[in-house]
Scaffold this motif. Structure first.
Motif, mmCIF file in Angstrom:
data_model
loop_
_atom_site.group_PDB
_atom_site.id
_atom_site.type_symbol
_atom_site.label_atom_id
_atom_site.label_comp_id
_atom_site.label_asym_id
_atom_site.label_seq_id
_atom_site.Cartn_x
_atom_site.Cartn_y
_atom_site.Cartn_z
ATOM 1 N N ALA A 199 0.867 -1.174 0.000
ATOM 2 C CA ALA A 199 0.000 0.000 0.000
ATOM 3 C C ALA A 199 0.902 1.221 0.000
ATOM 4 N N ASP A 200 0.784 2.042 -1.018
ATOM 5 C CA ASP A 200 1.694 3.166 -1.152
ATOM 6 C C ASP A 200 1.349 4.262 -0.151
ATOM 7 N N THR A 201 2.346 5.045 0.211
ATOM 8 C CA THR A 201 2.136 6.210 1.051
ATOM 9 C C THR A 201 1.728 7.402 0.191
ATOM 10 N N GLU A 202 0.962 8.327 0.757
ATOM 11 C CA GLU A 202 0.584 9.541 0.047
ATOM 12 C C GLU A 202 1.577 10.674 0.279
ATOM 13 N N PHE A 203 2.672 10.394 0.965
ATOM 14 C CA PHE A 203 3.678 11.403 1.270
ATOM 15 C C PHE A 203 4.217 12.036 -0.010
ATOM 16 N N LEU A 204 4.176 13.362 -0.081
ATOM 17 C CA LEU A 204 4.680 14.148 -1.208
ATOM 18 C C LEU A 204 3.849 13.984 -2.480
ATOM 19 N N ASP A 205 2.654 13.379 -2.396
ATOM 20 C CA ASP A 205 1.815 13.286 -3.590
ATOM 21 C C ASP A 205 1.374 14.669 -4.058
ATOM 22 N N GLY A 206 0.962 15.508 -3.100
ATOM 23 C CA GLY A 206 0.565 16.865 -3.445
ATOM 24 C C GLY A 206 -0.706 16.908 -4.272
ATOM 25 N N GLN A 263 16.671 -3.686 0.732
ATOM 26 C CA GLN A 263 16.130 -2.362 1.011
ATOM 27 C C GLN A 263 14.673 -2.258 0.574
ATOM 28 N N CYS A 264 14.347 -2.884 -0.552
ATOM 29 C CA CYS A 264 12.963 -2.846 -1.031
ATOM 30 C C CYS A 264 12.068 -3.772 -0.218
ATOM 31 N N GLU A 265 12.621 -4.845 0.319
ATOM 32 C CA GLU A 265 11.814 -5.742 1.135
ATOM 33 C C GLU A 265 11.295 -5.024 2.369
ATOM 34 N N ASP A 266 12.119 -4.180 2.971
ATOM 35 C CA ASP A 266 11.748 -3.535 4.219
ATOM 36 C C ASP A 266 11.098 -2.170 4.036
ATOM 37 N N ASN A 267 11.214 -1.562 2.856
ATOM 38 C CA ASN A 267 10.699 -0.209 2.649
ATOM 39 C C ASN A 267 10.111 -0.058 1.253
ATOM 40 N N LYS A 268 9.190 -0.920 0.921
ATOM 41 C CA LYS A 268 8.674 -0.963 -0.451
ATOM 42 C C LYS A 268 8.198 0.392 -0.970
#
Length: 301
Positions: A199-206, A263-268
């Motif tokens: 599930a993506d974060t909306e951080f910096l989507d603007g 790195q991608c496993e823990d911070n997709k």
């Protein structure tokens, strides 16, 4: 993997009442939050309800959808026989146990009913955006409920070709105009049959809009002419605003600072960046009241 009971024991031993788990099914996974006030039996029943709802979204008479429909039936039978959920990892207090990191939520999670909501349909304009780029999926469908957004899509050889690298990914975005006054995203129940989904974060989507997005860091594992789907619940949805909704597709790749798969496993959500040469594509747009709970098709034009 562990059982839901085992995950609860781990969380409780760590002093946490509320926790989040990644539930593993035969053909997909779900991200489920267990509030401290709820019993595990309530969580299991909620998953049964979710599976029943999702199973109704796939036709056993359609060649691409039939395998997905059968997987849901198999999962329902397994849960009813065992009464248990199998989980890949558990996260609480921001720390993961037994696998990948789930990014902290920035707002309280709430469960949302997944009842089918078929409203009256007007003949107002639905835009299937023309001149789609060659890298967009071959086709798909969009269904928006007040409880969440269900997106289906399939790839042809051209759309598969640019996301076939081990460092490639993709995201399916449901963008609701008007921001949090019209809709909010809930990560409780986000599900997909894409491998390595997040599930993506909306951080910096603007842009002042709400973007409920589901992606994968393992797009190289996707197959052509195979049905993939994403379900992202809403935390709230304002039907009286009749918000304008756009479904978008983004090919992704590792950001420049990512050097290993760990790195991608823990911070997709945080390791994937847009491909500069392949822009985000608009797939389909409409106002909610024009297609409330109605599956609407789109194709690569």
């Amino acid at each position: 993997m562990s059982s839901l009971d085992g995950a609860a024991s781990i969380a409780h031993e760590g002093g946490a009442d509320s926790f989040t788990v990644r539930v593993v099914y035969s053909g997909h996974e779900s991200q489920v939050t267990v509030p401290g006030a709820e019993s595990l039996e309530v969580v299991v029943q909620s998953e049964i309800d979710r599976l029943e709802f999702l199973s109704r979204q796939f036709s056993p008479d359609d060649s691409m959808e039939a395998p997905v429909h059968q997987q849901f039936l198999n999962d329902l039978q397994a849960i009813r026989e065992s009464g248990a959920l199998q989980v890949r990892w558990v996260q609480y207090h921001g720390y993961p146990i037994e696998g990948s990191v789930l990014m902290n939520n920035r707002a309280p999670l709430q469960d949302v009913s997944t009842e089918d909501e078929l409203g009256s349909v007007s003949q107002a304009l639905v835009t299937d955006w023309t001149q789609d780029a060659w890298w967009t999926p071959a086709g798909g469908t969009s269904t928006i409920y007040t409880s969440g957004t269900l997106q289906k899509f399939w790839l042809d050889s051209s759309s598969k070709s640019i996301i076939n690298n081990y460092s490639s990914g993709l995201e399916m975005d449901t963008v609701v105009q008007g921001g949090s006054s019209n809709a909010t995203c809930s990560t409780n129940g986000v599900s997909s049959n894409m491998p390595g989904y997040y599930a993506d974060t909306e951080f910096l989507d603007g842009g002042g809009n709400t973007n409920c997005s589901v992606g994968t860091v393992n797009s190289s594992q996707l197959q052509t002419w195979t049905l993939y789907w994403t379900w992202h619940p809403f935390g709230s949805f304002n039907t009286s605003a009749n918000p304008y909704i756009t479904v978008m597709y983004q090919p992704k790749s590792w950001c420049w600072w990512v050097v290993s798969t760990s790195q991608c496993e823990d911070n997709k959500p945080w390791c994937m960046c847009n491909m500069s040469q392949y822009t985000t594509e608009w797939l389909i747009s409409y106002n909610y009241n024009d297609r409330p709970g109605q599956e609407t098709s789109w194709t690569k034009n």
